[in-house]
Design a protein around this motif. Structure first.
Motif, PDB file in Angstrom:
ATOM      1  N   ALA A  95      65.888  88.276  22.769  1.00  0.00           N
ATOM      2  CA  ALA A  95      64.692  87.541  23.255  1.00  0.00           C
ATOM      3  C   ALA A  95      63.955  88.300  24.628  1.00  0.00           C
ATOM      4  N   ASN A  96      64.601  89.066  25.250  1.00  0.00           N
ATOM      5  CA  ASN A  96      64.111  89.837  26.290  1.00  0.00           C
ATOM      6  C   ASN A  96      63.385  91.199  25.761  1.00  0.00           C
ATOM      7  N   GLU A  97      63.807  91.780  24.802  1.00  0.00           N
ATOM      8  CA  GLU A  97      63.361  92.712  23.754  1.00  0.00           C
ATOM      9  C   GLU A  97      61.865  92.286  23.364  1.00  0.00           C
ATOM     10  N   ARG A 138      58.105  93.668  23.755  1.00  0.00           N
ATOM     11  CA  ARG A 138      57.290  93.961  22.647  1.00  0.00           C
ATOM     12  C   ARG A 138      56.062  93.404  22.824  1.00  0.00           C
ATOM     13  N   LEU A 139      56.112  91.907  23.108  1.00  0.00           N
ATOM     14  CA  LEU A 139      54.759  91.365  23.042  1.00  0.00           C
ATOM     15  C   LEU A 139      53.662  91.916  23.993  1.00  0.00           C
ATOM     16  N   ASP A 140      54.416  92.392  25.065  1.00  0.00           N
ATOM     17  CA  ASP A 140      53.587  93.288  26.192  1.00  0.00           C
ATOM     18  C   ASP A 140      53.227  94.609  25.540  1.00  0.00           C
ATOM     19  N   LEU A 149      62.516  96.882  13.493  1.00  0.00           N
ATOM     20  CA  LEU A 149      63.919  96.023  13.685  1.00  0.00           C
ATOM     21  C   LEU A 149      64.074  96.366  15.310  1.00  0.00           C
ATOM     22  N   THR A 150      64.670  95.146  15.812  1.00  0.00           N
ATOM     23  CA  THR A 150      65.196  94.974  17.290  1.00  0.00           C
ATOM     24  C   THR A 150      66.289  96.101  17.271  1.00  0.00           C
ATOM     25  N   SER A 151      66.190  96.807  18.292  1.00  0.00           N
ATOM     26  CA  SER A 151      67.513  97.626  18.465  1.00  0.00           C
ATOM     27  C   SER A 151      68.713  96.878  18.643  1.00  0.00           C
ATOM     28  N   CYS A 152      68.757  95.827  18.931  1.00  0.00           N
ATOM     29  CA  CYS A 152      70.160  94.805  19.232  1.00  0.00           C
ATOM     30  C   CYS A 152      70.899  95.170  18.046  1.00  0.00           C
ATOM     31  N   LYS A 153      72.199  95.354  18.546  1.00  0.00           N
ATOM     32  CA  LYS A 153      73.254  95.340  17.193  1.00  0.00           C
ATOM     33  C   LYS A 153      73.762  94.008  17.018  1.00  0.00           C
ATOM     34  N   SER A 154      74.102  93.965  15.956  1.00  0.00           N
ATOM     35  CA  SER A 154      74.778  92.442  15.505  1.00  0.00           C
ATOM     36  C   SER A 154      75.756  91.983  16.578  1.00  0.00           C
ATOM     37  N   PRO A 155      75.777  90.670  16.288  1.00  0.00           N
ATOM     38  CA  PRO A 155      76.874  89.950  17.297  1.00  0.00           C
ATOM     39  C   PRO A 155      78.225  90.746  16.818  1.00  0.00           C
ATOM     40  N   GLN A 156      78.682  90.929  15.738  1.00  0.00           N
ATOM     41  CA  GLN A 156      79.946  91.585  15.444  1.00  0.00           C
ATOM     42  C   GLN A 156      80.185  92.744  16.316  1.00  0.00           C
TER      43      GLN A 156
END
Ligand code: SF4
Ligand code: SF4
Ligand code: SF4
Ligand code: FES
Ligand code: FES
Lengths: 591, 175
Positions: free
Chosen positions: A277-279, A283-285, A314-321
């Motif tokens: 959500a923060n990313e 990005r909206l900025d 793609l978000t750079s966030c990893k998956s939850p796993q």
């Protein structure tokens, strides 16, 4: 509507029905093998033949008409079905005792149903070696009955087109191009082909032995995480109704198997939401939009092969796993005073692609392999059975702290639309700094392939869209490529229905079962006290004690990842070393 | 983001070979049409003589057809071949009469001498080894054809001399 007679019984059905559907409506069972509702209707196996006007017809494809008379158990029908199945068996390794599909195999069931006790034909058998090159899936073409369901799923539903029939007649084999190994192709490891295969020709790679080894080693502290969608499906492996919620029993079973700490992937799903959500707000900025989720590793492999030019979305966030794995070998041992080298992380996932994800070289940010072994729901069920645990009668257990605390937002990750809904719950409150009154975003729920919504973040209109199934993902990506996608945020899950329909889920998985699992996911969410990721107290503590802030330095090291551009032909592209013209020159030079 | 690109010289090399231009034209001619695959493969095979992996990939990209489907079509229709074809096609009849009279041994000898399997082409590009059904010359069993020539009542011992004949004439024509 038309009225026809089946085995002397009148039945009225819609005019576009098949004989098979009409029989079903009349409560008459016709055996089938290649046919699979919503997936495959090739009419190729001829097991479903019935007699119509003295001729044999395949009921699964034959259309009904007014006044039609159908017989389903005449001597002609019975003999034809028998011959068909006996011919299949004459070219089949009858390894049932040691086969992964033993007791859940459609060929086995059919042989039993047709009361076949003897195979009258014997001939040469085809032999094609097993392919265990993939981290996720094992192909055993010798067990393949050429029903082509896997081809249809891989092409029509997933749009990946890895599998096809090659050669013909007796030589026919269902395989990737050039008989290549699965790992060399653009296979996404989604496992949808495994879910539809009626026999043991496509199965998950069984990693239970690796887990037993870890559990048996007294020096190793074995940590387990369970994905959101596992709790609503595992019960099916023990004969429970689809959608039965078995969270507590699953936890107890895992403890009895010997896991030292039982944690929840829902915890790291909450963490994913806070980071993501923060990313998104960043990005909206300024940044590439639309931003697309990354928690589904089949989806990641798909975009890497098919649309490498769009990887920046793609978000750079990893998956939850993988976020969990990275913390299980850094934050967790630090907190409880363990040596990370002596920790093993096991995941219980609804997914075959998670096995591949855990093996990716990028997924070692703790300095170790962040997730050691991934088990599908089916494999966990096998271990529970092997240990002789009476699952249905287990008492309810509870997750351990701190990585067992989660919110309703974490659990809805298990269904298509869930990541989006969870992210919206958090993004809304972060942006507006006001409490969100209605937590449910119903527009993004349900089994529809593509779902759109518009959310008003007090002035900022956020356009979002959700796709499940890779064929639907492709549609969205084509829109982005043409510059027609006016979205800010996209959620994509590789499997139809999301993780509740994952390639590691119990077999069968079909539309009705998906609905039941999905309903339970939202029930679990509703019953939770905390339903927004950023309210998870364990996550707050995690940031205070360890990570600092969302998108901070430590987050970047442990929780974010780069992606790899790959060829649409997979590693096969690399096997073409030189153009034809060069080869000929080389040959000429040699002479 | 990390991008691992597959650097290769293929493009430059292809630019020098007029056959690739022809292939591009063929693809352009059929692209977007219903049922384009078979005619494209057909014409591509006329240009290149066979349909090796590289050409299959170019067609896949050009027509946006999955590679698995292209491979499926090529292996299904005997008209297509992914293997290079030798100058001389050797056809060993494995019809009943020939088989009974020892065609199997003749075939083994050919495989051994040429160091190839059935449906493959020898390293020198001269011979492609194939097996056939009855060719209607059962009186001469076992029968082997090489190009347009037909040899009958063969034993494995006859094979070296027959092959040598073609290898010699090839040398002479090159000299
Ligand atoms: S695929 Fe089915 S019939 Fe074949 S060996 Fe396995 S269980 Fe038996
Ligand atoms: S795992 Fe998915 S992508 Fe791979 S062959 Fe099966 S259906 Fe196709
Ligand atoms: S691998 Fe399984 S699904 Fe695919 S054709 Fe064979 S039997 Fe059918
Ligand atoms: S089930 Fe009807 S033809 Fe296979
Ligand atoms: S069997 Fe060989 S020519 Fe007839």
């Amino acid at each position: 509507m038309v009225t026809l007679t089946i085995d002397g019984q009148k039945v009225t059905v819609p005019a576009n029905s098949t004989v098979l559907e009409a029989a079903e409506a009349a409560g008459i069972h016709i055996p089938t093998l290649c046919y699979l509702k919503d997936v495959s209707q090739t009419g190729s196996c001829r097991v479903c033949v019935v007699e119509i006007g003295g001729r044999l017809q395949a009921a699964c494809v034959f259309p009904v008409h007014e006044g039609m008379v159908v017989e389903t158990t005449t001597p002609l029908v019975r003999e034809s079905r028998r011959v068909t199945v006996e011919l299949l068996l004459s070219n089949h390794p009858q390894d049932c005792l040691t086969c992964l599909r033993n007791q859940n195999c459609e060929l086995q069931r059919l042989t039993h149903e047709l009361n076949i006790r003897d195979v009258r034909f014997q001939g040469v058998r085809t032999h094609v070696p097993k392919d265990d090159s993939s981290a996720s899936i094992v192909r055993d073409p010798d067990k393949c009955i050429l029903c082509r369901r896997c081809i249809n799923v891989c092409s029509d539903i997933q749009g990946v087109d890895v599998l096809a029939a090659r050669e013909r007649g007796f030589e026919t084999v269902v395989s990737p191009a050039w008989q290549a190994k699965l790992a060399q192709t653009a296979c996404t490891n989604c496992g949808q082909c495994v879910l539809v295969c009626p026999v043991g020709a496509l199965v998950e790679k069984d990693d239970t032995a690796k887990v037993w080894d870890k559990l048996g080693d007294p020096d190793i502290h074995v940590v387990v995480q369970t994905a959101p969608a596992v709790r609503v499906s595992l019960g099916e492996e023990f004969g429970m109704e689809p959608g039965t919620v078995v969270t507590g029993k699953m936890i107890t079973a895992l403890r009895r198997l010997g896991f030292d700490a039982v944690f929840d992937t829902d915890f790291s799903a909450d963490l994913t939401i806070v980071e993501e959500a923060n990313e998104l707000l960043e990005r909206l900025d300024e940044g590439t939009l639309p931003m697309i989720t990354s928690c589904s590793p089949g989806w990641i492999k798909f975009i890497e092969h098919q649309y490498p030019e769009l990887l920046d979305h793609l978000t750079s966030c990893k998956s939850p796993q993988q976020m969990f794995g990275a913390l299980a070998k850094t934050y967790y041992p630090e907190k409880v005073g363990l040596d990370p080298a002596k920790i093993a992380t096991i995941s219980i996932m609804p997914c075959t692609a998670k096995k591949y994800e855990a093996d990716r070289p990028e997924m070692r940010s703790s300095g170790y392999k962040d997730v050691d072994v991934v088990l599908t729901v089916r494999e966990l069920a096998r271990m529970i059975k092997e240990a002789g645990i009476d699952f249905s009668n287990l008492p309810e257990g509870e997750y351990d702290n701190p990585m067992g605390i989660s919110t309703g937002a974490g659990v809805i990750f298990g269904a298509t639309g869930g990541v989006m809904e969870a992210a919206l719950r958090t993004a809304y409150e972060v942006v507006t700094e006001e409490a969100l009154e209605k937590l449910e975003f119903l527009e993004v729920r349900g089994l529809e392939g593509i779902k759109e919504a518009e959310v008003d973040l007090q002035g900022t209109k956020l356009k979002v869209v959700v796709a499940n199934g890779l064929g639907n993902a492709r549609k969205l990506l084509e829109m982005i490529k043409r510059g027609e996608a006016e979205y800010h945020f996209i959620e994509i899950m590789a499997c139809p229905g999301g993780c509740i329909g994952g390639g590691g889920q119990p077999i069968p998985t079909n539309a009705d079962i998906l609905k039941a699992r999905m309903a339970s996911i939202y029930d679990v969410d509703e019953a939770m006290v905390l339903r927004k990721s950023h309210e998870n107290p364990s996550i707050k503590v995690l940031y205070e004690e360890f990570l600092g802030k969302p998108l901070g330095e430590k987050s970047h090291k442990l929780l974010h990842t780069p992606y790899v551009a790959r060829s649409r032909f997979g590693a096969l592209a690399g096997t073409i070393s030189e153009p034809e013209s060069e080869k000929e020159k080389v040959a000429a030079a040699k002479e | 983001m990390e991008v691992v690109a597959n650097k290769c010289q293929c493009e430059a090399l292809r630019a020098k070979d007029p056959r690739y231009k022809k292939l591009a034209d063929i693809i352009a001619k059929y692209a977007g049409r219903e049922g384009a695959l078979i005619p494209v493969l057909h014409e591509a095979q006329e240009v290149f003589g066979h349909l090796p992996p590289e050409i299959q990939m170019l067609v896949a990209e050009g027509l946006d057809v999955p590679l698995s489907e292209i491979d499926g079509v090529i292996t299904f229709y005997s008209l297509f071949t992914a293997e290079p074809q030798g100058k001389y096609k050797i056809g060993v009849c494995l019809g009943t009469a020939c088989y009974v009279k020892g065609a199997g041994d003749v075939l083994d000898e050919l495989k051994e001498r040429l160091q190839i399997d059935v449906n493959k082409t020898s390293a020198d590009g001269l011979f492609t080894l194939e097996v056939t059904r009855c060719v209607g010359a059962c009186g001469l069993a076992p029968v082997v054809s090489v190009g347009d020539d037909v040899y009958g009542r063969l034993t494995p011992d006859d094979i070296p001399a027959i092959l040598e004949k073609y290898i010699e004439s090839e040398k002479n024509s090159n000299a």
